[in-house]
Design an enzyme around this catalytic site. Structure first.
Site, PDB file in Angstrom:
ATOM      1  N   ARG A 243      35.235  81.394  46.240  1.00 35.87           N
ATOM      2  CA  ARG A 243      35.197  80.088  46.903  1.00 35.87           C
ATOM      3  C   ARG A 243      34.155  80.041  48.009  1.00 35.87           C
ATOM      4  O   ARG A 243      33.683  81.069  48.484  1.00 35.87           O
ATOM      5  CB  ARG A 243      36.563  79.705  47.458  1.00 35.87           C
ATOM      6  CG  ARG A 243      37.154  80.678  48.436  1.00 35.87           C
ATOM      7  CD  ARG A 243      38.576  80.243  48.816  1.00 35.87           C
ATOM      8  NE  ARG A 243      39.269  81.307  49.502  1.00 35.87           N
ATOM      9  CZ  ARG A 243      40.571  81.347  49.722  1.00 35.87           C
ATOM     10  NH1 ARG A 243      41.342  80.383  49.283  1.00 35.87           N
ATOM     11  NH2 ARG A 243      41.113  82.348  50.359  1.00 35.87           N
TER      12      ARG A 243
ATOM     13  N   ARG B 109      52.093  68.969  40.003  1.00 35.26           N
ATOM     14  CA  ARG B 109      52.723  67.694  40.382  1.00 35.26           C
ATOM     15  C   ARG B 109      52.328  66.577  39.451  1.00 35.26           C
ATOM     16  O   ARG B 109      51.186  66.490  39.054  1.00 35.26           O
ATOM     17  CB  ARG B 109      52.234  67.275  41.765  1.00 35.26           C
ATOM     18  CG  ARG B 109      52.798  68.059  42.864  1.00 35.26           C
ATOM     19  CD  ARG B 109      52.574  67.317  44.181  1.00 35.26           C
ATOM     20  NE  ARG B 109      52.675  68.306  45.230  1.00 35.26           N
ATOM     21  CZ  ARG B 109      51.650  68.729  45.922  1.00 35.26           C
ATOM     22  NH1 ARG B 109      50.448  68.230  45.726  1.00 35.26           N
ATOM     23  NH2 ARG B 109      51.832  69.652  46.830  1.00 35.26           N
TER      24      ARG B 109
ATOM     25  N   ARG C 170      43.619  94.554  47.057  1.00 35.71           N
ATOM     26  CA  ARG C 170      42.399  93.894  46.676  1.00 35.71           C
ATOM     27  C   ARG C 170      41.700  93.534  47.979  1.00 35.71           C
ATOM     28  O   ARG C 170      42.347  93.074  48.927  1.00 35.71           O
ATOM     29  CB  ARG C 170      42.761  92.637  45.875  1.00 35.71           C
ATOM     30  CG  ARG C 170      41.605  92.038  45.161  1.00 35.71           C
ATOM     31  CD  ARG C 170      41.199  92.821  43.949  1.00 35.71           C
ATOM     32  NE  ARG C 170      40.074  92.150  43.301  1.00 35.71           N
ATOM     33  CZ  ARG C 170      39.032  92.770  42.806  1.00 35.71           C
ATOM     34  NH1 ARG C 170      38.945  94.081  42.853  1.00 35.71           N
ATOM     35  NH2 ARG C 170      38.058  92.090  42.237  1.00 35.71           N
TER      36      ARG C 170
ATOM     37  N   ARG D 227      52.797  80.413  42.787  1.00 37.07           N
ATOM     38  CA  ARG D 227      52.552  79.938  44.147  1.00 37.07           C
ATOM     39  C   ARG D 227      51.965  78.528  44.154  1.00 37.07           C
ATOM     40  O   ARG D 227      52.077  77.808  45.129  1.00 37.07           O
ATOM     41  CB  ARG D 227      51.542  80.857  44.841  1.00 37.07           C
ATOM     42  CG  ARG D 227      52.079  82.205  45.257  1.00 37.07           C
ATOM     43  CD  ARG D 227      50.931  83.120  45.698  1.00 37.07           C
ATOM     44  NE  ARG D 227      50.103  82.543  46.752  1.00 37.07           N
ATOM     45  CZ  ARG D 227      50.357  82.637  48.047  1.00 37.07           C
ATOM     46  NH1 ARG D 227      51.419  83.282  48.446  1.00 37.07           N
ATOM     47  NH2 ARG D 227      49.559  82.102  48.937  1.00 37.07           N
TER      48      ARG D 227
ATOM     49  N   TYR E  99      52.503  90.059  49.877  1.00 33.77           N
ATOM     50  CA  TYR E  99      51.636  88.966  50.286  1.00 33.77           C
ATOM     51  C   TYR E  99      52.492  87.948  51.030  1.00 33.77           C
ATOM     52  O   TYR E  99      53.365  87.327  50.447  1.00 33.77           O
ATOM     53  CB  TYR E  99      50.981  88.306  49.075  1.00 33.77           C
ATOM     54  CG  TYR E  99      49.974  87.268  49.491  1.00 33.77           C
ATOM     55  CD1 TYR E  99      48.655  87.623  49.702  1.00 33.77           C
ATOM     56  CD2 TYR E  99      50.346  85.962  49.716  1.00 33.77           C
ATOM     57  CE1 TYR E  99      47.730  86.688  50.124  1.00 33.77           C
ATOM     58  CE2 TYR E  99      49.430  85.020  50.148  1.00 33.77           C
ATOM     59  CZ  TYR E  99      48.121  85.393  50.341  1.00 33.77           C
ATOM     60  OH  TYR E  99      47.212  84.473  50.773  1.00 33.77           O
TER      61      TYR E  99
ATOM     62  N   ASP F   7      52.592  84.579  53.619  1.00 32.56           N
ATOM     63  CA  ASP F   7      51.907  83.529  54.360  1.00 32.56           C
ATOM     64  C   ASP F   7      52.264  83.668  55.840  1.00 32.56           C
ATOM     65  O   ASP F   7      53.269  84.300  56.187  1.00 32.56           O
ATOM     66  CB  ASP F   7      52.355  82.153  53.856  1.00 32.56           C
ATOM     67  CG  ASP F   7      51.773  81.840  52.477  1.00 32.56           C
ATOM     68  OD1 ASP F   7      50.687  82.362  52.154  1.00 32.56           O
ATOM     69  OD2 ASP F   7      52.410  81.084  51.723  1.00 32.56           O
TER      70      ASP F   7
ATOM     71  N   GLU G  31      33.168  83.789  49.518  1.00 29.08           N
ATOM     72  CA  GLU G  31      34.181  84.843  49.482  1.00 29.08           C
ATOM     73  C   GLU G  31      34.092  85.601  48.159  1.00 29.08           C
ATOM     74  O   GLU G  31      34.284  85.018  47.103  1.00 29.08           O
ATOM     75  CB  GLU G  31      35.546  84.154  49.609  1.00 29.08           C
ATOM     76  CG  GLU G  31      36.637  85.024  50.115  1.00 29.08           C
ATOM     77  CD  GLU G  31      37.879  84.198  50.468  1.00 29.08           C
ATOM     78  OE1 GLU G  31      37.770  83.253  51.267  1.00 29.08           O
ATOM     79  OE2 GLU G  31      38.940  84.504  49.913  1.00 29.08           O
TER      80      GLU G  31
HETATM   81  N1  UDP Z   1      44.471  80.160  41.443  1.00 34.40           N
HETATM   82  C1  UDP Z   1      43.734  79.756  40.364  1.00 34.40           C
HETATM   83  N2  UDP Z   1      42.749  78.816  40.550  1.00 34.40           N
HETATM   84  C2  UDP Z   1      42.482  78.275  41.756  1.00 34.40           C
HETATM   85  C3  UDP Z   1      43.252  78.692  42.864  1.00 34.40           C
HETATM   86  C4  UDP Z   1      44.232  79.644  42.677  1.00 34.40           C
HETATM   87  O1  UDP Z   1      43.935  80.232  39.260  1.00 34.40           O
HETATM   88  O2  UDP Z   1      41.563  77.438  41.873  1.00 34.40           O
HETATM   89  C5  UDP Z   1      45.513  81.202  41.219  1.00 34.40           C
HETATM   90  C6  UDP Z   1      45.000  82.614  41.416  1.00 34.40           C
HETATM   91  O3  UDP Z   1      45.629  83.436  40.455  1.00 34.40           O
HETATM   92  C7  UDP Z   1      45.500  82.987  42.795  1.00 34.40           C
HETATM   93  C8  UDP Z   1      46.830  82.250  42.853  1.00 34.40           C
HETATM   94  O4  UDP Z   1      46.594  81.044  42.109  1.00 34.40           O
HETATM   95  O5  UDP Z   1      45.648  84.370  42.938  1.00 34.40           O
HETATM   96  C9  UDP Z   1      47.302  81.924  44.240  1.00 34.40           C
HETATM   97  O6  UDP Z   1      46.336  81.117  44.862  1.00 34.40           O
HETATM   98  P1  UDP Z   1      46.304  80.847  46.403  1.00 34.40           P
HETATM   99  O7  UDP Z   1      45.385  79.731  46.670  1.00 34.40           O
HETATM  100  O8  UDP Z   1      47.705  80.755  46.892  1.00 34.40           O
HETATM  101  O9  UDP Z   1      45.659  82.182  46.925  1.00 34.40           O
HETATM  102  P2  UDP Z   1      45.199  82.536  48.411  1.00 34.40           P
HETATM  103  O10 UDP Z   1      44.247  81.471  48.827  1.00 34.40           O
HETATM  104  O11 UDP Z   1      46.449  82.568  49.213  1.00 34.40           O
HETATM  105  O12 UDP Z   1      44.552  83.825  48.232  1.00 34.40           O
END
Ligand code: UDP
Length: 372
Positions: A278, A174, A247, A170, A348, A350, A300
């Site tokens: 976060r 870049r 989860r 996901r 999941y 968006d 969170e």
């Molecule tokens: N992820 C990570 N580090 C980060 C942010 C995301 O390893 O700092 C990984 C983590 O496995 C997560 C996945 O990327 O489940 C998808 O992240 P996303 O931000 O899309 O998750 P959301 O915010 O949608 O829960």
């Protein structure tokens, strides 16, 4: 008699209700919560829009979805550019030239590619079998260990080697200096706020809150020709084949006497020793608006899910996907019930994908072709 009883006043239910009401069908929406908008629900605290069920940033590359949602609100120009905090070191996300500079002091895309390729090759992975292998192949060991492993294991409550590879795909990688977390051309936060946006979508539709469909099934079956169920598919069938796993999250929200706590909307804590994943500082989603002297932050914490608690992320491993298929086969036999949304489809999704799938569903029901 209703044409459609829509169970769930979240985005999926609201889109369905809007489209079908506009087409002249009699719809009613019920929700077991005491508010509309599902997990996009937001409230105002200290003059700041607070995302109650985790941060939501609207983004899409789908023209029709963008047009549809803009009927209910304008959007600001917010671009999500979260930071990662690893033991006090700050890195840009998603993984881009800024991150590579911060990690390795290099400024050139070719150099960055070389480092990543070297690390990926050293891991010896050809076809990734799990999330750890996928991450090592995609971005190499340094990024995996500092920015992925801890965050992911906290978020999902299991080892990266026990998680499917697709989760990490996901995230964009870049080789430009671009901190935009999403690749989509349309992005922003509703100027009206998320709750008002959904309220406008539902205008003129009868809504009943604090109404549990599962508990009052008999009553509702009698008053509706069709049911659109956006709750958990396993709950609908009273867990007859077993419970699907999710989860869950716990949010800890605080009001602070400072105008600016962390200087960014999203700060990810990527090491295992910080218990939360976060901190969101809500005011930064709406640049320059709201309270100048105070701020609202939310920590969170990912938590194990138990029956009855809020389900956030479907755990799409083999066991659960197989179980879901069983429920889905049963659902396909239903004549008057359709399952939709993140919980109904155990996926999941968006926000834009939810809207897109509901527009497709209503197209099918109305016998319209895709590009209408
Ligand atoms: N992820 C990570 N580090 C980060 C942010 C995301 O390893 O700092 C990984 C983590 O496995 C997560 C996945 O990327 O489940 C998808 O992240 P996303 O931000 O899309 O998750 P959301 O915010 O949608 O829960």
């Amino acid at each position: 008699m209703l044409d459609y009883l829509i169970v769930g006043a979240g985005l999926a239910g609201a889109v369905f209700a809007r489209v079908m009401s506009d087409e002249g069908y009699k719809c009613m929406v019920i929700d077991k919560r005491n508010h509309i908008a599902g997990n996009v629900y937001s409230t105002e605290i200290e003059g700041i829009e607070v995302h109650q069920y985790g941060p939501h940033i609207f983004h899409t590359d789908h023209e029709r979805v963008w047009k549809f949602i803009n009927r209910f609100t304008d959007f600001n120009h917010f671009i999500y550019s979260p930071l990662a905090n690893y033991h006090g070191e700050i890195y840009n996300l998603p993984f881009n030239m800024n991150t590579f500079y911060q990690l390795w002091g290099i400024v050139n895309p070719e150099e960055a590619k070389m480092i990543i390729d070297r690390q990926a090759e050293a891991s010896g992975i050809t076809v990734p079998d799990n999330l750890e292998e996928q991450a090592l192949k995609l971005v190499g060991r340094d990024i995996y260990e500092k920015l992925i492993k801890g965050y992911t294991e906290k978020q999902w409550g299991r080892d990266c080697r026990e998680l499917p590879p697709f989760i990490i795909k996901r995230l964009p990688v870049r080789f430009t200096y671009d901190n935009n977390y999403f690749n989509h051309p349309y992005q922003g936060i509703p100027k009206a706020g998320y709750t008002s946006m959904v309220e406008r979508m539902l205008s003129g539709v009868e809504i009943r809150l604090s109404e549990d469909y599962i508990k009052n099934r008999k009553k509702y079956e009698k008053i509706a020709k069709n049911i659109i169920f956006t709750g958990s598919i396993d709950a609908y069938y009273e867990y007859c084949y077993g419970a699907l796993e999710y989860r869950s999250l716990r949010f800890e929200t605080e009001i602070l006497d400072t105008g600016n706590y962390q200087g960014v909307a999203g700060m990810n804590f990527t090491s295992l020793d910080t218990p939360y994943t976060r901190i969101v500082e809500h005011k930064h989603f709406r640049f320059g608006e709201g309270n100048k002297d105070r701020t609202v932050i939310t920590r969170e914490y990912p938590v194990a899910w138990q029956q009855g608690s809020e389900a956030y992320y479907p755990v799409n491993n083999e066991r659960n996907n197989r179980l879901y298929e069983k429920y889905k086969r049963r659902a396909e036999q239903e004549k008057n019930v359709l399952f939709a949304g993140r919980l109904g489809r155990y996926q999941y999704l968006d926000m834009d994908k939810v809207i897109k799938s509901m527009l497709q569903l209503t197209d099918e029901l109305l016998g319209k072709s895709e590009d209408n």
